[in-house]
Structure formats: C-alpha cells, structure tokens
Design an enzyme around this catalytic site. Structure first.
Site, PDB file in Angstrom:
ATOM      1  N   SER A 100     -12.186 -15.911   4.707  1.00 27.91           N
ATOM      2  CA  SER A 100     -12.857 -14.628   4.688  1.00 27.91           C
ATOM      3  C   SER A 100     -13.880 -15.144   3.839  1.00 27.91           C
ATOM      4  CB  SER A 100     -11.185 -13.230   4.320  1.00 27.91           C
ATOM      5  OG  SER A 100     -12.766 -12.083   3.764  1.00 27.91           O
TER       6      SER A 100
ATOM      7  N   TYR B 167      -7.703 -10.083  -2.190  1.00 33.58           N
ATOM      8  CA  TYR B 167      -7.695 -10.179  -0.937  1.00 33.58           C
ATOM      9  C   TYR B 167      -8.313 -10.825  -0.959  1.00 33.58           C
ATOM     10  CZ  TYR B 167      -9.551 -10.586   3.374  1.00 33.58           C
ATOM     11  OH  TYR B 167      -9.658 -10.774   4.980  1.00 33.58           O
TER      12      TYR B 167
ATOM     13  N   LYS C 180      -7.276 -15.258  -0.339  1.00 31.76           N
ATOM     14  CA  LYS C 180      -7.671 -15.591   1.027  1.00 31.76           C
ATOM     15  C   LYS C 180      -8.053 -17.304   0.480  1.00 31.76           C
ATOM     16  CE  LYS C 180      -7.257 -13.533   4.960  1.00 31.76           C
ATOM     17  NZ  LYS C 180      -6.110 -14.060   6.049  1.00 31.76           N
TER      18      LYS C 180
END
Length: 323
Positions: free
Chosen positions: A114, A138, A142
């Site tokens: 991402s 998040y 990643k």
C-alpha cells in the site's frame, strides 16, 4: 497452466485478480475467512477454502507455483483505534503464510502492499525509494510485511514482488467494492447519488490545489490485476521487487464528484467539513519502475470510465447476488 493460491480472494481486489488468473488459463484456490469478503465474489471455477491466512499450511503443497497475498485488515481509522488487530492479522498472519510456503517448497510471492507505507510524502510523484513514515497502524503493518518479505528473500531465496497501491477503484464485471463501513471516495459519492446516504462530505476545500480539494491517484482495479500477473513473471529468486502502482496523475475530490454526476446524471449532495489530520494535499504515484521492470501500463486511466464501471457494479448489486 499453473496453480496459484490467492489469499483474500473473496475480497474486492483479490477476486478480480483471481478472475484474471482463471481467464489466463490457470488453476486458482482462494483462501478467505469472509470477515470482509463474500463467498459469492469468488469467481466461478476457483476452488474456495474458508479459513484465515494463518491456516494456509493446510492448503499449500508443492503443486502451487506461487501465492498472491491479499488477506489483510485494511481500514485506516480502525487500525488507529485497534492496532493489535492489525498487527495480529496483517503481520503475524503474513509470517505464518511465508513459513507455510517455505515448508511446502513454494518460492514465489506477490504481496498486496500500500501507498500508506509512505505516510505524508515529501515530494510527488512518489517514488519507491521515498521515505517510509506510515501515519497509521495499517500502513505500519504493510511496511512491516514488506520488510519481512525482504528478509525472506535474502535468507531463503524467496522470489517476491510487493505492489504498493495508491487509490484502487472501478469494477470488473460482477466484482466490485463492498466495504462495511465504506471509506473510499468513489463508492461513497455513488451512494450519495443513489440516495443511499444523505450527502458526501468534502474534508477541506482550502488545500494548495487548483480547486482547493485533495488530489489522489486513481487506478482501475482491472489494470491493477494485470500488474499482478506481470509480477508473477518478473519475480526472481532471492530478490524482493517493490513497485508503486498508479496512473501517475491525480483527480481532485471535486473532479470525482463532477464525474459521478456526469456518469449517473444525478446531483450529488455535498457538505463541507474541515481538513482531516494527516491528509496530504496531493498523493500521486510514480509508476516508472512498474512500466520499466514489469512492462505494465494502465489501459483504463480515464476517471469517467473508472466511475462508470463502479456505477454498473452498484446497479448489478442492487439486483441481488450475481455470479
């Protein structure tokens, strides 16, 4: 023909990639726990195994050529409130997956990464060697999985490609976005056009951009899927290739709203709100490495086309389950 495991293949992006693999003549097994995915989204012709990514060891054997890894928790705001869930699902789950791959003798991995790993960029378009400073759990998870994969490539010869997505949108036939709660701009604006929500909020209209609203790089989900097939061919033992995926140009929030109004021929109610902390004014990818190394070029870069495909999917969904 090759055999592939697609983790998270009942979700939005995973299901589209699974469909592309099947269309290319490959055999596909989908592993998904349906926590955010839908069994009916698994393409016809794929074998579906219900389970968490931590359970990949009960599925994998030496007959698989590679794994394409999409299974993850992916809501940025939730990750800030519940970081433990994200470290458990995204990082611990990925560690179990690569360990299971090594035990089964599977040496190729394509990972769904991402642009959130970059946080607020210092310069745009964003290159792969830009500073990584995630603004959420998040994004941090990643990045941690990317680092894990690099270690696996160096230590065990894993052939790996991480594809760092910017803003994925659009739909591919019966495969489209169904998030709960929905947080992505294009489906939110389409829902407002349909009257499924009272309005769409514009967070900040005083950014240093031509119309004052944030600019984001939107990539069609089918173009994204094609990059994954190319990544399988580009993966080399002992190397971890990282590529950004985007159109290389962006569209503002106002431009997205205008596109939805053109495509749907409906007015979109708008309310203006203050800026959200951490929202950069412009977030656009440099996909030069993907062009040069993967041979990838987006074939559906137009905003109206992306919106039209998403609009078609929403209308299909309103008619009931499709297969």
């Amino acid at each position: 023909m090759s055999r592939y495991l697609v983790t998270g293949g009942a979700g939005y992006i995973g299901s589209v990639v699974a469909a592309h693999l099947l269309e290319a003549g490959h055999e596909v097994t989908v592993l998904d726990d349906e926590s955010t995915g839908f069994a009916e989204a698994v393409p016809a012709g794929a074998r579906f195994v219900r389970g968490r990514v931590q359970e990949a060891g009960r599925v994998l054997d030496s007959s698989f050529a590679a794994v394409l890894h999409f299974a993850a928790s992916s809501q940025v705001c939730e990750s800030v409130a519940d970081p433990e869930k994200y470290w458990r699902n995204n990082v611990a789950g990925s560690l179990e997956l690569v360990s299971a791959m090594r035990r089964a003798g599977i040496g190729t991995l394509v990972f769904s990464s991402s642009a959130a790993v970059y946080g607020e960029p210092e310069a745009v378009p964003v290159e792969e060697d830009a500073r990584t400073l995630p603004a959420s759990a998040y994004g941090a998870t990643k990045l941690a999985v990317d680092q894990l994969i690099t270690s696996e490539a160096l230590a065990h010869g894993l052939a790996a490609v991480s594809l760092r997505y910017f803003n994925v949108a659009g739909a591919y036939g019966v495969h489209g976005e169904r998030h709960e709660p929905e947080s992505h701009l294009i489906p939110l604006v389409l829902q407002a056009a349909l009257g499924q929500r009272p309005h769409v909020a514009v967070y900040g209209d005083d950014y240093p951009t031509p119309d004052g609203t944030c600019i984001r790089d939107y990539i069609h989900v089918a173009d994204l899927a094609q990059a994954h097939l190319l990544a399988l061919d580009a993966a080399k033992p002992g190397e971890h290739l990282i590529c950004n995926l985007g159109n290389g140009s962006g569209f503002s929030v106002r431009e997205v709203i205008a596109s939805v109004e053109r495509v749907t021929d409906r007015r979109v109610p708008v309310v203006h709100a203050g800026r959200r902390p951490g929202d950069p004014a412009v977030l656009v990818a440099s996909a030069r490495r993907a062009h040069e190394v993967l041979g990838w070029q987006p074939s559906r870069p137009g905003l109206d086309g992306i919106v039209a495909d998403a609009w078609t999917f929403i209308n299909l969904s309103m008619r009931g389950p499709q297969q």
